[in-house]
Design a protein around this motif. Structure first.
Motif, PDB file in Angstrom:
ATOM      1  N   VAL A  50       4.767  20.459  24.765  1.00 20.48           N
ATOM      2  CA  VAL A  50       5.304  20.625  26.122  1.00 20.48           C
ATOM      3  C   VAL A  50       6.789  20.275  26.071  1.00 20.48           C
ATOM      4  O   VAL A  50       7.238  19.538  25.193  1.00 20.48           O
ATOM      5  CB  VAL A  50       4.597  19.726  27.169  1.00 20.48           C
ATOM      6  CG1 VAL A  50       3.175  20.142  27.390  1.00 20.48           C
ATOM      7  CG2 VAL A  50       4.690  18.252  26.782  1.00 20.48           C
ATOM      8  N   TYR A  51       7.548  20.813  27.026  1.00 16.70           N
ATOM      9  CA  TYR A  51       8.949  20.418  27.147  1.00 16.70           C
ATOM     10  C   TYR A  51       9.001  18.968  27.643  1.00 16.70           C
ATOM     11  O   TYR A  51       8.407  18.634  28.658  1.00 16.70           O
ATOM     12  CB  TYR A  51       9.677  21.335  28.126  1.00 16.70           C
ATOM     13  CG  TYR A  51       9.874  22.742  27.616  1.00 16.70           C
ATOM     14  CD1 TYR A  51      10.955  23.068  26.809  1.00 16.70           C
ATOM     15  CD2 TYR A  51       8.974  23.749  27.955  1.00 16.70           C
ATOM     16  CE1 TYR A  51      11.136  24.360  26.341  1.00 16.70           C
ATOM     17  CE2 TYR A  51       9.142  25.046  27.491  1.00 16.70           C
ATOM     18  CZ  TYR A  51      10.217  25.350  26.679  1.00 16.70           C
ATOM     19  OH  TYR A  51      10.394  26.627  26.226  1.00 16.70           O
ATOM     20  N   SER A  52       9.718  18.119  26.940  1.00 17.42           N
ATOM     21  CA  SER A  52       9.751  16.693  27.246  1.00 17.42           C
ATOM     22  C   SER A  52      10.505  16.423  28.546  1.00 17.42           C
ATOM     23  O   SER A  52      11.646  16.858  28.704  1.00 17.42           O
ATOM     24  CB  SER A  52      10.415  15.917  26.107  1.00 17.42           C
ATOM     25  OG  SER A  52      10.613  14.569  26.463  1.00 17.42           O
ATOM     26  N   GLN A  53       9.844  15.716  29.467  1.00 14.50           N
ATOM     27  CA  GLN A  53      10.517  15.321  30.707  1.00 14.50           C
ATOM     28  C   GLN A  53      11.502  14.188  30.454  1.00 14.50           C
ATOM     29  O   GLN A  53      12.567  14.119  31.062  1.00 14.50           O
ATOM     30  CB  GLN A  53       9.493  14.879  31.760  1.00 14.50           C
ATOM     31  CG  GLN A  53      10.107  14.556  33.106  1.00 14.50           C
ATOM     32  CD  GLN A  53       9.155  13.803  34.028  1.00 14.50           C
ATOM     33  OE1 GLN A  53       8.671  12.729  33.698  1.00 14.50           O
ATOM     34  NE2 GLN A  53       8.882  14.386  35.183  1.00 14.50           N
ATOM     35  N   GLY A  54      11.163  13.287  29.537  1.00 11.19           N
ATOM     36  CA  GLY A  54      12.007  12.126  29.304  1.00 11.19           C
ATOM     37  C   GLY A  54      13.283  12.421  28.534  1.00 11.19           C
ATOM     38  O   GLY A  54      14.292  11.749  28.729  1.00 11.19           O
ATOM     39  N   TYR A  55      13.253  13.420  27.642  1.00 11.87           N
ATOM     40  CA  TYR A  55      14.401  13.691  26.784  1.00 11.87           C
ATOM     41  C   TYR A  55      15.269  14.855  27.276  1.00 11.87           C
ATOM     42  O   TYR A  55      16.418  14.972  26.873  1.00 11.87           O
ATOM     43  CB  TYR A  55      13.936  13.996  25.357  1.00 11.87           C
ATOM     44  CG  TYR A  55      13.402  12.801  24.620  1.00 11.87           C
ATOM     45  CD1 TYR A  55      14.254  11.951  23.915  1.00 11.87           C
ATOM     46  CD2 TYR A  55      12.041  12.506  24.613  1.00 11.87           C
ATOM     47  CE1 TYR A  55      13.765  10.854  23.225  1.00 11.87           C
ATOM     48  CE2 TYR A  55      11.544  11.410  23.929  1.00 11.87           C
ATOM     49  CZ  TYR A  55      12.411  10.587  23.230  1.00 11.87           C
ATOM     50  OH  TYR A  55      11.930   9.502  22.559  1.00 11.87           O
ATOM     51  N   ASN A  56      14.717  15.742  28.108  1.00 15.06           N
ATOM     52  CA  ASN A  56      15.440  16.944  28.514  1.00 15.06           C
ATOM     53  C   ASN A  56      15.898  16.887  29.966  1.00 15.06           C
ATOM     54  O   ASN A  56      15.381  16.100  30.761  1.00 15.06           O
ATOM     55  CB  ASN A  56      14.546  18.187  28.354  1.00 15.06           C
ATOM     56  CG  ASN A  56      14.160  18.442  26.921  1.00 15.06           C
ATOM     57  OD1 ASN A  56      14.962  18.295  26.017  1.00 15.06           O
ATOM     58  ND2 ASN A  56      12.918  18.830  26.707  1.00 15.06           N
ATOM     59  N   LYS A  57      16.839  17.747  30.302  1.00 21.43           N
ATOM     60  CA  LYS A  57      17.261  17.997  31.680  1.00 21.43           C
ATOM     61  C   LYS A  57      17.372  19.509  31.883  1.00 21.43           C
ATOM     62  O   LYS A  57      17.609  20.264  30.934  1.00 21.43           O
ATOM     63  CB  LYS A  57      18.632  17.363  31.967  1.00 21.43           C
ATOM     64  CG  LYS A  57      18.642  15.844  32.009  1.00 21.43           C
ATOM     65  CD  LYS A  57      17.919  15.323  33.217  1.00 21.43           C
ATOM     66  CE  LYS A  57      18.025  13.805  33.275  1.00 21.43           C
ATOM     67  NZ  LYS A  57      17.270  13.259  34.406  1.00 21.43           N
ATOM     68  N   PHE A  58      17.173  19.930  33.130  1.00 20.93           N
ATOM     69  CA  PHE A  58      17.487  21.306  33.512  1.00 20.93           C
ATOM     70  C   PHE A  58      18.916  21.293  34.032  1.00 20.93           C
ATOM     71  O   PHE A  58      19.203  20.680  35.061  1.00 20.93           O
ATOM     72  CB  PHE A  58      16.508  21.796  34.580  1.00 20.93           C
ATOM     73  CG  PHE A  58      16.785  23.200  35.054  1.00 20.93           C
ATOM     74  CD1 PHE A  58      16.831  24.262  34.162  1.00 20.93           C
ATOM     75  CD2 PHE A  58      17.007  23.467  36.391  1.00 20.93           C
ATOM     76  CE1 PHE A  58      17.073  25.550  34.594  1.00 20.93           C
ATOM     77  CE2 PHE A  58      17.251  24.749  36.838  1.00 20.93           C
ATOM     78  CZ  PHE A  58      17.282  25.801  35.937  1.00 20.93           C
ATOM     79  N   VAL A  59      19.834  21.926  33.299  1.00 21.78           N
ATOM     80  CA  VAL A  59      21.269  21.850  33.586  1.00 21.78           C
ATOM     81  C   VAL A  59      21.775  23.242  33.976  1.00 21.78           C
ATOM     82  O   VAL A  59      21.427  24.236  33.335  1.00 21.78           O
ATOM     83  CB  VAL A  59      22.046  21.320  32.366  1.00 21.78           C
ATOM     84  CG1 VAL A  59      23.545  21.352  32.621  1.00 21.78           C
ATOM     85  CG2 VAL A  59      21.609  19.897  32.044  1.00 21.78           C
ATOM     86  N   VAL A  60      22.591  23.267  35.031  1.00 23.89           N
ATOM     87  CA  VAL A  60      23.135  24.530  35.537  1.00 23.89           C
ATOM     88  C   VAL A  60      24.650  24.371  35.669  1.00 23.89           C
ATOM     89  O   VAL A  60      25.138  23.365  36.178  1.00 23.89           O
ATOM     90  CB  VAL A  60      22.519  24.899  36.896  1.00 23.89           C
ATOM     91  CG1 VAL A  60      23.107  26.202  37.419  1.00 23.89           C
ATOM     92  CG2 VAL A  60      21.010  24.998  36.781  1.00 23.89           C
ATOM     93  N   VAL A  61      25.405  25.390  35.208  1.00 28.09           N
ATOM     94  CA  VAL A  61      26.863  25.396  35.303  1.00 28.09           C
ATOM     95  C   VAL A  61      27.280  26.658  36.063  1.00 28.09           C
ATOM     96  O   VAL A  61      26.878  27.766  35.706  1.00 28.09           O
ATOM     97  CB  VAL A  61      27.522  25.379  33.908  1.00 28.09           C
ATOM     98  CG1 VAL A  61      29.037  25.428  34.037  1.00 28.09           C
ATOM     99  CG2 VAL A  61      27.095  24.127  33.142  1.00 28.09           C
ATOM    100  N   GLY A  62      28.073  26.485  37.112  1.00 28.34           N
ATOM    101  CA  GLY A  62      28.535  27.620  37.891  1.00 28.34           C
ATOM    102  C   GLY A  62      29.113  27.174  39.214  1.00 28.34           C
ATOM    103  O   GLY A  62      29.154  25.981  39.528  1.00 28.34           O
ATOM    104  N   CYS A  63      29.549  28.145  40.014  1.00 26.05           N
ATOM    105  CA  CYS A  63      30.205  27.855  41.286  1.00 26.05           C
ATOM    106  C   CYS A  63      29.350  28.323  42.451  1.00 26.05           C
ATOM    107  O   CYS A  63      28.951  29.489  42.522  1.00 26.05           O
ATOM    108  CB  CYS A  63      31.576  28.539  41.349  1.00 26.05           C
ATOM    109  SG  CYS A  63      32.839  27.634  40.424  1.00 26.05           S
ATOM    110  N   ASN A  64      29.071  27.389  43.373  1.00 27.17           N
ATOM    111  CA  ASN A  64      28.403  27.679  44.646  1.00 27.17           C
ATOM    112  C   ASN A  64      27.111  28.467  44.446  1.00 27.17           C
ATOM    113  O   ASN A  64      26.934  29.577  44.943  1.00 27.17           O
ATOM    114  CB  ASN A  64      29.353  28.438  45.574  1.00 27.17           C
ATOM    115  CG  ASN A  64      30.611  27.651  45.861  1.00 27.17           C
ATOM    116  OD1 ASN A  64      30.558  26.439  46.050  1.00 27.17           O
ATOM    117  ND2 ASN A  64      31.750  28.324  45.869  1.00 27.17           N
TER     118      ASN A  64
END
Length: 743
Positions: free
Chosen positions: A125-139
């Protein structure tokens, strides 16, 4: 370690001819006869290559592919079942780090398709403790959808003058992604697949947007220091280069040995195996993991002998059988041996004394170093400022306590992962028990903030004294990031209780109305009854805990702020949870007490409908529960979305009163929303009317069952008179109304 080293040195010095150093024993990491390395990376069992006997099932098979990407290495390992490159494997932590693709939107030739990498049925499974969902952009607003229903997301905003091309040049190396240019959020538990959706942020929540990037990426939890000793922000230190140039980023998968593998795990003196539920929430035991009792580099508890200690230096038998003839030779030999013995004893005794002196110096030095270090951390974390606040009487010493790190480590079994109550974007909460038997919850933050803000928050929480607010017991300032200690609340949060109901503990209408009233009362207290107004800023059902009697307790003041009496709003960056955030806040970036009222309105609609605040499976107009509810109110079909249990147990008039109240809380114009005082009074009035109505029904049933000859008209008239004093058409009862109803 130092003591053992000194003993070995003394043995070597005092008995040089009697010792033969044996070669160090290397621990096995792979099964016998199996390759243990692919290019730059060791491959420990249960992972393996080539023959099926070298790995624990198809999911753990490693394919060693030809590559020219790495200097000095011609091969790189790939997880064959998923087709992703592996960069590290940790059998003790049960993790594997992979290169994971970046999702792009509106980036022309570099646009990527939505990710749909399914791990369903696998031990990963994708680790909740080690990962983040990261987004880069404007508005933009970005969503992460899991299995078609589970979702999380975040909002990234920019100033009007910001150049979108400059956003693409940003590096994640030293970025904290707090909502400006870049945002982040935690992954849901048991995430085995996801898709990504990015939308432009306008008044209606849709629209065109420029090139944006979204990724599941490993967050580096190590801390670094510069030459001055100050900590440096390094949240994604493994992700090098500008965002626009990134095709792959590191991500972490957690794994376990699934039950259906029926794998016989090794039993050794230095290893132990235990039950886990890494991949499934439906079972308390979905698999097993193993670990070594002695944590050592290169150990592997999944193979026989993988946890054994390296061979110590052992003396070998030595004999010298020189032959002498004659008494003179015998006398010389005896004299030399006596001298050697005396010399050896003298050297040994002196070495033992030296060893004891060095050990004592080491212990004293270590104690001084640890003490100095903790004093430095204590000062850096604002300990002197807090002590000043304590001595000034600003903080009630009887209510809060400064805990030592040793005390909390003992209470939480050294912050054992088995003691984790929950994980969030900013902190992990552990369950513990103090020496006096008090059960506590210890909040361990992941990111270091401004010390003044932490101290102010500590002072704020120490002043709160309300039965429906989680009580702060104290803090610990001896760690890199301060710890907060709260009372333990045993029955989870409202979100779990409401959306994962069972027949043994049903969420009745009376319970929902009581919880709503308790939360409203707590917010009324924070806004106006506390010594200084406090804005919570993140009211949602997961932040409403339930105690042993299922009474509501408002929790998680990580983003809350104390406001001066003459200040009406607070200007801040985007913080909070999508689905609960005040829409007016997106336009003004000003947080007011009415923003908390809006979030409470969403919780109230949750209680009425039993639905989640965001549902990506619903049609566009129904994805937001708040928007869908307002539309139903305007079209006079609100009872279509009210929970069946609420319709069955509640009076329609009372349900409509609560629905009207929720509608007013969700007004787009904050000035038209009621205050929490008005909300509290109205809910209390509805509860009293509900209780009175139920009592009358029970009384009427009792009268009919006994078949009275005459009806007590006088008593009924007085009851009707009291009820008529309350205006059912009024949305807010007055204090006089409440008084009459209480009588």
């Amino acid at each position: 370690m130092i003591l053992k080293f000194l003993i070995h040195v003394i043995i070597l010095v005092t008995c040089p001819i009697h010792v033969n150093v044996s070669a160090q024993h290397h621990r096995p990491i792979a099964k016998p006869g199996c390759d243990s390395r692919c290019g730059y990376l060791p491959i420990p069992y249960p992972f393996g290559m080539k023959g099926s006997e070298c790995y624990a099932g198809k999911w753990f098979e490693i394919e060693c592919r030809n590559t020219s990407r790495y200097r000095n290495y011609n091969h790189a390992p790939y997880l064959k079942s998923i087709g992703v490159e592996v960069t590290s494997i940790d059998v003790e932590e049960g993790t594997v780090t992979i290169n994971h693709p970046v999702y792009r939107s509106n980036c022309r030739i570099k646009d990527s398709q939505p990710l749909n990498q399914s791990l369903e049925g696998s031990p990963f499974v994708y680790s909740q403790g080690y990962n983040k969902f990261v987004v880069v952009g404007c508005n933009i607003i970005a969503f992460l959808q899991s299995n078609g229903s589970e979702a999380s997301g975040c909002v990234s905003i920019c100033d009007d003058h910001d150049n979108v091309d400059d956003i693409g040049k940003m590096e994640l190396l030293n970025t904290d992604c707090n909502g400006k240019y870049c945002c982040e959020t935690s992954l849901p538990l048991y995430l085995n697949e996801y898709t990504t959706e990015i939308k432009g942020l306008k008044e209606n929540g849709t629209g065109h947007h420029e090139c944006s990037y979204a990724m599941v990426v490993k967050q580096d939890r190590n801390s670094y220091q510069d030459y001055t000793g100050d900590p440096l922000k390094s949240y994604y230190s493994l992700t090098h280069g500008a965002v626009k140039d990134l095709d792959m980023v590191p991500a972490v998968l957690e794994w376990e040995i699934l039950n259906n593998l029926d794998l016989k795990l090794p039993a050794g003196h230095h290893s132990h195996c235990y039950d886990t539920n890494v991949t499934s929430s439906r079972y308390k035991r979905s698999g097993r993991r193993c670990s070594c009792e002695v944590d050592a580099y290169g150990s592997n508890p999944y193979v026989a002998g993988g946890c054994s200690q390296p061979a110590n230096l052992r003396p070998n038998a030595y004999s010298n059988s020189d032959s002498y003839s004659g008494s003179h030779h015998w006398y010389i030999e005896r004299t030399n041996r006596t001298k050697s013995i005396i010399k050896g004893v003298s050297i040994s005794f002196g070495s033992v004394v030296l060893l004891l002196v060095l050990w004592r110096v080491f212990k004293v030095t270590k104690k001084i170093v640890v003490k100095k270090y903790r004093e430095k951390i204590f000062k850096r974390n604002g300990g002197l400022l807090l002590e000043q606040r304590l001595s000034s009487g600003e903080v009630n010493v009887d209510k809060v306590k400064l805990f030592s790190l040793k005390e909390l480590e003992k209470a939480t079994d050294n912050f054992n992962t088995n003691r984790v109550l929950g994980k969030g974007g900013q902190a992990t909460v552990y369950k513990g028990m103090l020496i006096d038997g008090t059960i506590i919850a210890v909040k361990k933050f992941k990111v270091q903030g401004k010390i003044e803000e932490f101290i102010n928050e500590f002072v704020i929480l120490s002043q709160i004294n309300h039965r429906n607010v989680v009580k702060l017991l104290g803090s610990c300032l001896e760690t890199e990031i301060p710890l907060l200690v709260y009372e333990f609340i045993p029955n989870g949060n409202l979100f779990e209780y409401l959306h994962e109901q069972n027949e043994d503990l049903p969420m009745t209408w009376d319970m929902r109305l009581r919880i709503a009233t308790e939360v409203a009362g707590a917010l009324f207290y924070l806004h106006s009854a506390a010594s200084q107004p406090i804005y919570h800023k993140d009211i949602k059902s997961t932040n409403i805990l339930l105690d042993e009697k299922y009474r509501a307790k408002v929790a998680d003041f990580g983003t809350s702020r104390m406001i001066s009496i003459d200040v009406t709003h607070l200007t801040t960056v985007v913080q909070g949870t999508f689905g609960y955030l005040d829409p007016e806040f997106f336009q003004t970036s000003q947080f007011t007490e009415k923003s908390d009222v809006y979030s409470f309105g969403v919780v109230l609609v949750e209680l009425l409908t039993g639905q989640k605040p965001i549902s990506l499976l619903c049609p566009e107009e129904a994805k937001s529960l708040a928007s869908h509810f307002i539309i139903c109110m305007e079209e006079n079909r609100v009872f279509d979305i009210i929970d069946e249990r609420v319709m069955k147990e509640g009076q329609k008039d009372d349900i409509m009163e609560v629905a009207n109240l929720a509608s007013r809380c969700l007004e787009l114009n904050g000035k038209r929303r009621p205050t929490m005082k008005e909300v509290t009074l109205e809910l209390e009035g509805i509860r009293r009317l509900e209780g009175k109505s139920n009592a009358e029904e029970r009384h009427n049933e009792l009268v009919r069952s006994e078949d009275y000859q005459s009806w007590p008209w006088d008593e009924y008239s007085s009851t009707s008179e009291i009820r008529s004093t309350f205006d059912l058409n009024s949305r807010t009862p007055t204090l006089e109304d409440v008084h009459i109803l209480t009588v």
